[in-house]
Design a protein around this motif. Structure first.
Motif, PDB file in Angstrom:
ATOM      1  N   VAL A   4      -1.143  17.941 -37.358  1.00 20.85           N
ATOM      2  CA  VAL A   4      -1.733  16.713 -36.588  1.00 20.85           C
ATOM      3  C   VAL A   4      -1.204  15.614 -37.446  1.00 20.85           C
ATOM      4  N   ALA A   5      -0.551  14.775 -36.736  1.00 21.68           N
ATOM      5  CA  ALA A   5       0.297  13.553 -37.098  1.00 21.68           C
ATOM      6  C   ALA A   5      -0.580  12.489 -37.255  1.00 21.68           C
ATOM      7  N   ALA A   6      -1.759  12.250 -36.475  1.00 23.76           N
ATOM      8  CA  ALA A   6      -2.517  11.060 -36.582  1.00 23.76           C
ATOM      9  C   ALA A   6      -3.728  11.529 -35.671  1.00 23.76           C
ATOM     10  N   ARG A   7      -5.039  10.724 -36.271  1.00 18.73           N
ATOM     11  CA  ARG A   7      -5.919  10.595 -35.558  1.00 18.73           C
ATOM     12  C   ARG A   7      -6.398   9.341 -35.051  1.00 18.73           C
ATOM     13  N   ALA A   8      -7.191   9.071 -34.253  1.00 13.29           N
ATOM     14  CA  ALA A   8      -7.300   7.793 -33.593  1.00 13.29           C
ATOM     15  C   ALA A   8      -8.520   7.608 -32.753  1.00 13.29           C
ATOM     16  N   ILE A   9      -9.266   6.505 -32.837  1.00 11.89           N
ATOM     17  CA  ILE A   9     -10.177   6.122 -31.743  1.00 11.89           C
ATOM     18  C   ILE A   9      -9.731   5.247 -30.730  1.00 11.89           C
ATOM     19  N   VAL A  10      -9.707   5.415 -29.827  1.00 15.82           N
ATOM     20  CA  VAL A  10      -9.269   4.626 -28.641  1.00 15.82           C
ATOM     21  C   VAL A  10     -10.784   4.291 -27.832  1.00 15.82           C
ATOM     22  N   PRO A  11     -10.698   2.913 -27.623  1.00 19.81           N
ATOM     23  CA  PRO A  11     -11.959   2.239 -27.111  1.00 19.81           C
ATOM     24  C   PRO A  11     -11.850   2.444 -25.679  1.00 19.81           C
ATOM     25  N   LEU A  12     -12.971   2.802 -24.756  1.00 25.47           N
ATOM     26  CA  LEU A  12     -12.558   2.664 -23.384  1.00 25.47           C
ATOM     27  C   LEU A  12     -12.921   1.325 -22.829  1.00 25.47           C
ATOM     28  N   TYR A  13     -13.611   0.495 -23.564  1.00 30.88           N
ATOM     29  CA  TYR A  13     -13.639  -1.040 -23.173  1.00 30.88           C
ATOM     30  C   TYR A  13     -13.153  -1.841 -24.391  1.00 30.88           C
ATOM     31  N   PRO A  14     -11.735  -1.789 -24.498  1.00 25.13           N
ATOM     32  CA  PRO A  14     -11.124  -2.472 -25.571  1.00 25.13           C
ATOM     33  C   PRO A  14     -11.445  -4.086 -25.582  1.00 25.13           C
ATOM     34  N   GLY A  15     -11.638  -4.801 -24.453  1.00 28.24           N
ATOM     35  CA  GLY A  15     -12.211  -6.009 -24.220  1.00 28.24           C
ATOM     36  C   GLY A  15     -13.282  -6.406 -24.949  1.00 28.24           C
ATOM     37  N   GLU A  16     -14.211  -5.466 -25.313  1.00 24.84           N
ATOM     38  CA  GLU A  16     -15.482  -5.578 -25.770  1.00 24.84           C
ATOM     39  C   GLU A  16     -15.338  -5.330 -27.389  1.00 24.84           C
ATOM     40  N   THR A  17     -14.407  -4.645 -27.926  1.00 28.24           N
ATOM     41  CA  THR A  17     -14.183  -4.242 -29.192  1.00 28.24           C
ATOM     42  C   THR A  17     -13.008  -4.532 -29.727  1.00 28.24           C
ATOM     43  N   PRO A  18     -12.424  -5.867 -29.737  1.00 32.30           N
ATOM     44  CA  PRO A  18     -10.919  -5.949 -30.195  1.00 32.30           C
ATOM     45  C   PRO A  18     -10.837  -5.508 -31.610  1.00 32.30           C
ATOM     46  N   GLN A  19     -11.711  -5.381 -32.348  1.00 30.47           N
ATOM     47  CA  GLN A  19     -11.584  -4.800 -33.612  1.00 30.47           C
ATOM     48  C   GLN A  19     -11.189  -3.556 -33.909  1.00 30.47           C
ATOM     49  N   LEU A  20     -11.582  -2.668 -32.903  1.00 27.78           N
ATOM     50  CA  LEU A  20     -11.091  -1.307 -32.841  1.00 27.78           C
ATOM     51  C   LEU A  20      -9.746  -1.278 -32.254  1.00 27.78           C
ATOM     52  N   VAL A  21      -9.259  -1.985 -31.278  1.00 24.86           N
ATOM     53  CA  VAL A  21      -7.874  -2.223 -30.898  1.00 24.86           C
ATOM     54  C   VAL A  21      -7.095  -2.704 -32.089  1.00 24.86           C
ATOM     55  N   ASP A  22      -7.404  -3.529 -32.734  1.00 20.68           N
ATOM     56  CA  ASP A  22      -6.582  -3.679 -33.916  1.00 20.68           C
ATOM     57  C   ASP A  22      -6.651  -2.347 -35.014  1.00 20.68           C
TER      58      ASP A  22
END
Length: 81
Positions: free
Chosen positions: A46-64
């Protein structure tokens, strides 16, 4: 340029960059609001793990957080390029 509030654009960017860098994306878990991503290298690690928001417009901090979390693989600003 990827629209930061468009899940499909973010997902497609991750898939494209993964292929370019010899990584295999694996979407291992999904909740109502996000997907958990593992990126595997050619050696099966595993090179990386990440959480990808399904509604990124609602959670810009998760996109950051996603952008910062994958910068070591894809380079700074990978979501903006």
């Amino acid at each position: 340029m990827v629209e930061r509030d468009d899940y499909a654009a973010i997902r497609d960017r991750i898939i494209g960059l993964s292929r370019l860098h010899g990584l295999r994306p694996d979407w291992v878990e999904t909740t109502r609001r996000q997907r958990f991503l593992l990126l595997w290298d050619a050696g099966g690690r595993v090179a990386a793990r990440a959480i990808v928001p399904l509604y990124p417009g609602e959670t810009p901090q998760l996109v950051d957080s996603l952008e910062e979390g994958l910068a070591h693989l894809f380079g700074d600003g990978w979501l903006k390029d």
